[in-house]
Scaffold this active site. Structure first.
Site, PDB file in Angstrom:
ATOM      1  N   ARG A 131       0.865  -1.177   0.000  1.00  0.00           N
ATOM      2  CA  ARG A 131       0.000   0.000   0.000  1.00  0.00           C
ATOM      3  C   ARG A 131       0.907   1.235   0.000  1.00  0.00           C
ATOM      4  NH1 ARG A 131      -5.411   0.932   2.839  1.00  0.00           N
ATOM      5  NH2 ARG A 131      -5.557   3.192   2.978  1.00  0.00           N
ATOM      6  N   THR A 151       6.383   2.309  -0.552  1.00  0.00           N
ATOM      7  CA  THR A 151       5.542   1.128  -0.366  1.00  0.00           C
ATOM      8  C   THR A 151       5.469   0.768   1.111  1.00  0.00           C
ATOM      9  OG1 THR A 151       7.346  -0.468  -0.455  1.00  0.00           O
ATOM     10  CG2 THR A 151       6.393   0.208  -2.565  1.00  0.00           C
ATOM     11  N   SER A 152       4.361   0.159   1.507  1.00  0.00           N
ATOM     12  CA  SER A 152       4.221  -0.317   2.877  1.00  0.00           C
ATOM     13  C   SER A 152       3.519  -1.670   2.864  1.00  0.00           C
ATOM     14  CB  SER A 152       3.398   0.668   3.701  1.00  0.00           C
ATOM     15  OG  SER A 152       3.103   0.089   4.969  1.00  0.00           O
ATOM     16  N   PRO A 153       3.932  -2.582   3.743  1.00  0.00           N
ATOM     17  CA  PRO A 153       3.220  -3.860   3.863  1.00  0.00           C
ATOM     18  C   PRO A 153       2.013  -3.723   4.786  1.00  0.00           C
ATOM     19  CG  PRO A 153       5.046  -3.841   5.390  1.00  0.00           C
ATOM     20  CD  PRO A 153       5.083  -2.508   4.669  1.00  0.00           C
TER      21      PRO A 153
END
Ligand SMILES: *[C@@H]1O[C@H](CO)[C@@H](O)[C@H](O)[C@H]1NC(C)=O
Ligand SMILES: *[C@@H]1O[C@H](CO)[C@@H](O)[C@H](O)[C@H]1NC(C)=O
Ligand SMILES: *[C@@H]1O[C@H](CO)[C@@H](O)[C@H](O)[C@H]1NC(C)=O
Ligand SMILES: *[C@@H]1O[C@H](CO)[C@@H](O)[C@H](O)[C@H]1NC(C)=O
Ligand SMILES: *[C@@H]1O[C@H](CO)[C@@H](O)[C@H](O)[C@H]1NC(C)=O
Ligand SMILES: *[C@@H]1O[C@H](CO)[C@@H](O)[C@H](O)[C@H]1NC(C)=O
Ligand SMILES: *[C@@H]1O[C@H](CO)[C@@H](O)[C@H](O)[C@H]1NC(C)=O
Ligand SMILES: *[C@@H]1O[C@H](CO)[C@@H](O)[C@H](O)[C@H]1NC(C)=O
Length: 760
Positions: free
Chosen positions: A212, A325-327
């Site tokens: 995300r 980006t991020s998990p």
């Protein structure tokens, strides 16, 4: 070492047909490559798709306690034990040696994918020296060796040579650095020893909900037409890239590539961007985050009987344009107990709650399952492993053919002058970090806030030592150069006691046949990654080096840690990523210009080497380290090392889902890293003999070390195992492997053993 002779330099009819059908542009390239090897001192290249492939894994886990973890830059995140070991995976692709001289060095590349936060110049320098010594100067060298970090944030820190990333680590940890260098060397040695004829194939897939965007409002600053082109790429209207590219390492000969390669599949390299921040900043167990988890899951599924890190199959999950980006795919929320906004989403543009960044935290897909993100980590890891499996088994793999090339130059980014596409000459600036850098991100907020000048500084003795060196205020030309970034840390002017930020970076491209090219860089945002990828790809295609179907992937953070790279539009917004774009607004354009300039040098028969700036100066010899060594260990009076303090339950059986644990009289694990080994085992009694079935690298086991008294030298170790649903019933025991250091004398090993327990 004598390599097996493999190459048949003629295309088989099958291959020629494939070249024409699957691979139109390759057919154009083939005549030159086949019949007129342009440079006589180079082998003709793997035109028929036959390569020498080598794969290897090694352990790189540094001291798991009393050392800061790398990534969040949080002083409080100091190791207290081990969840999963960090590994490095080595992948060698070599052209078959010239049949005339099997000992001649072949064109090759070595990609080291390490479970560390980022590549580093100091690690790379030591590694290249060790590789030269062992394999000669022309086998593995600065041009063809890439050191890529998976960008995980729960590995052992203190290994980087620049000062800024050392601040929360209290300087350099030589033990951490050496573990990485030695492990990279060992993985290379293993990969090199495994070199065997094989074939490559490529494919692509999709990691649904794999990431995300954590700075979506900065992304929105990019032009609408540009964003529209990527609307289906992933994330929210294309603000992420969920595509995964994969390169399969198969066995067998090129003639029967598809069938044989699949039978003898040895591993793969995959490329997908998602931050290694699934495990939260408040965790203090050393781990490998989602890419290390994906690799473990994949390798375990291929070779279920092997211990982690000892599988015969090597799964490479390489990081990409990871910047924004991020998990934490559920989004960012306020953790503000007692406040009206508790549990609500954070203020979008600033990612704050009540004006403060510290309370805004991203949530992973399994947020409610555990307080440290381990469950979310397994989810994001398995999404990547599943995507790789779907690509490999989806029937869409295409053979890879063509030569292997590499290029590398150093670029001094402190005042790099170059011309923009519109003809205007611009330059980059000496490094500086902006104010939003201190605010951190929703994956790890506010880590560097202490540098902003209040008395929190006194918590960090290293900062107390070095802060005097940062005082020179940025001169007007530096302020203007970085505009609109307000300068918090003028690191480009801070050279004492050694360089705070890198001034010279590595610019490197590796090319593998018609698969395409790997651009090795630091943390690009999604759109910045697309811009450089598209520019380099267009150049590779227009120069005839690659065909239209070529994959061009960004891999990093690799080699030097140059922090972030945003687009110029995102830079204007000055969120964390923009504030951490070291060399000013034209950083991305400078890299694009440099990379596209390099492309023609990848062409067959191109003579000459691209111009390079001076390599960065060595720094490790000047490094400050405030980490003290282990003084001594002692057992409490009347007890001995390894003695059980709290035993397993023996009266009733355990069941799947239970956590069984035992506590022991411990000693400091820094006495012995037990690389390639383990601090614990879960042993299963099978036909009257104990067999170790779990190590400290299984995600189900945890090794935890607690200092009881510094004065007395006492400590406790807690070994636990959360029993998987598929664990066999029977009799088990837990063992703890320790090493104690007496006040005088040498370190000696000991073993603690629990009582037997039953799993029913
Ligand atoms: C390899 O490189 C090192 C360092 O540059 C140099 O000292 C050595 O002489 C070289 N060895 C050979 C065989 O060229
Ligand atoms: C938030 O960011 C968006 C997109 O960059 C911008 O349109 C909007 O004006 C910003 N809002 C505030 C309050 O700054
Ligand atoms: C690793 O695997 C090899 C065979 O594949 C085996 O001989 C060796 O004992 C294994 N080592 C460990 C620590 O499991
Ligand atoms: C750790 O951090 C996460 C994310 O901020 C938070 O939700 C969780 O409550 C914290 N865990 C503990 C034990 O404080
Ligand atoms: C070229 O682009 C830069 C950056 O957008 C801009 O500052 C400059 O004015 C442009 N030059 C010309 C000649 O348009
Ligand atoms: C910081 O500490 C100094 C000396 O201990 C004291 O004079 C000053 O008031 C403190 N500042 C703040 C903001 O607490
Ligand atoms: C040891 O670990 C187990 C399992 O996580 C936990 O329940 C127990 O409280 C731990 N013991 C100590 C002393 O922390
Ligand atoms: C545990 O099992 C082993 C193997 O059967 C046996 O030799 C040993 O005595 C048992 N230990 C205890 C404490 O019962």
């Amino acid at each position: 070492m004598k390599l097996p002779l493999v190459s048949s330099l003629l295309l088989s009819p099958f291959d020629a047909l494939q070249a024409l059908t699957n691979n139109f542009l390759y057919a154009i390239l083939a005549p030159t490559a086949l019949f007129a090897p342009a440079s006589t001192n180079k082998p003709a290249g793997a035109v028929n798709g036959q390569y020498l492939l080598g794969l290897g894994i090694a352990d790189i886990t540094g001291p798991v306690v009393e050392t800061n973890l790398m990534g969040y830059a949080s002083l409080g995140q100091t190791g207290t034990g081990l969840h999963m070991r960090q590994r490095v995976r080595a992948f060698i692709v070599a052209e078959p040696s010239s049949p005339a001289d099997a000992n001649a060095p072949s064109e090759r590349i070595l990609l080291l994918n390490a479970d560390i936060a980022m590549g580093d110049t100091g690690v790379r320098r030591l590694l290249l020296a060790a590789l030269s010594e062992e394999f000669g100067n022309s086998t593995y060298h600065k041009g063809n060796v890439a050191l890529v970090g998976t960008h995980q944030h729960s590995g052992v820190g203190g290994y980087l040579e620049n000062l800024l990333p050392q601040i929360t680590a209290l300087g350099l940890s030589r033990q951490s650095l050496d573990a990485i260098v030695d492990g990279c060397l060992l993985a290379t040695r293993r990969a090199h020893a495994s070199l065997a004829p094989g074939t490559l194939a490529s494919g692509t897939g999709f990691v649904s909900s794999g990431s995300r965007n954590r700075s979506p409002t900065a992304y929105l600053a990019n032009p609408a037409e540009e964003r529209a082109r990527y609307a289906d790429a992933g994330g929210d209207e294309g603000d992420q890239e969920w595509g995964m590219a994969l390169l399969r390492f198969g066995g067998g000969a090129a003639d029967n590539a598809q069938e044989e390669a699949h039978d003898a599949e040895r591993g793969f390299l995959s490329f997908f961007a998602v931050h290694g921040t699934s495990i939260y900043e408040n965790n203090t167990l050393v781990s490998s985050d989602n890419k290390g988890m994906a690799a473990y899951l994949y390798e375990a599924s291929e070779d279920p009987r092997a211990m982690p890190g000892n599988a015969s199959y090597v799964a490479g999950f390489v990081q990409g344009a990871v910047g924004d980006t991020s998990p934490n795919t559920l989004g960012a929320f306020c953790e503000s107990p007692g406040k009206p906004y508790n549990g609500l989403t954070c203020v979008a543009n600033s990612s704050t709650c009540g004006g403060a960044a510290q309370q805004c935290h991203g949530r992973g897909p399994a947020f409610t399952s555990d307080p440290y993100g381990f469950t979310s980590n397994a989810v994001i890891g398995s999404r990547q492993a599943d995507a790789a499996r779907a690509i490999l088994h989806g029937g869409g793999m295409k053979p890879v053919k063509g030569n292997v090339r590499s290029l590398h130059v150093y670029v001094d980014m402190s005042q790099h002058e170059f011309t923009l596409a519109n003809g205007t000459t611009v330059r980059t600036c000496p490094a500086a970090m902006g104010f939003s850098f201190a605010g951190g991100t929703t994956d790890g907020p506010g880590a560097f806030d202490f540098v902003q000048g209040d008395n929190k500084t006194s918590q960090n003795p290293f900062w107390e030592v070095v802060k005097v060196f940062i005082t020179p205020a940025p001169p007007p030309e530096q302020i203007a150069c970085h505009y609109p970034k307000p300068i918090l840390l003028n690191t480009g002017y801070a050279h004492e006691p050694y360089e705070w930020s890198p001034r010279t970076v590595d610019v490197q491209i590796l090319k593998v046949g018609n698969f395409g090219a790997f651009i090795l860089l630091c943390e690009l945002t999604t759109m910045a990654g697309r811009r450089i990828r598209e520019a380099v790809r267009a150049e590779l295609i227009s120069t005839g080096i690659l065909g239209e179907e070529a994959h061009v992937v960004v891999a990093g953070p690799a080699n030097t840690y140059g922090h972030y790279i945003t687009t110029r539009e995102e830079y204007e917004v000055q969120r964390y990523e923009g504030a951490s774009t070291l060399y000013g607004p034209y950083t991305l354009e400078a890299y694009i210009a440099k990379y596209t300039d390099l492309v023609p040098f990848l062409a067959d028969g191109h003579d000459g080497m691209p111009a390079s700036d001076e390599p960065p100066a060595e720094q490790i010899s000047k490094a400050i380290s405030l980490q003290t060594s282990v003084k001594f260990d002692a057992a409490p009076i009347g007890k001995h090392f390894g003695q059980i303090l709290k035993d397993v339950v023996t009266t009733v059986p355990y069941h799947a889902g239970d956590t069984v644990f035992a506590e022991f009289v411990g000693a400091n694990p820094r006495n012995n890293l037990r690389l390639e080994g383990t601090y614990l085992s879960v042993d299963h009694l099978i036909s009257g003999a104990w067999e170790a079935v779990r190590s400290d690298s299984h995600p189900s086991t945890i090794y935890r070390w607690t200092r009881e008294s510094t004065i007395l030298g006492t400590s406790t170790v807690n070994v636990s195992w959360t029993i998987e649903s598929d664990a066999a019933h029977g009799t088990y025991r837990i063992r703890y492997f320790g090493d104690s250091k007496p006040l005088i004398g040498s370190i000696s090993p000991f073993i603690g053993t629990s009582s037997n327990f039953t799993l029913a």
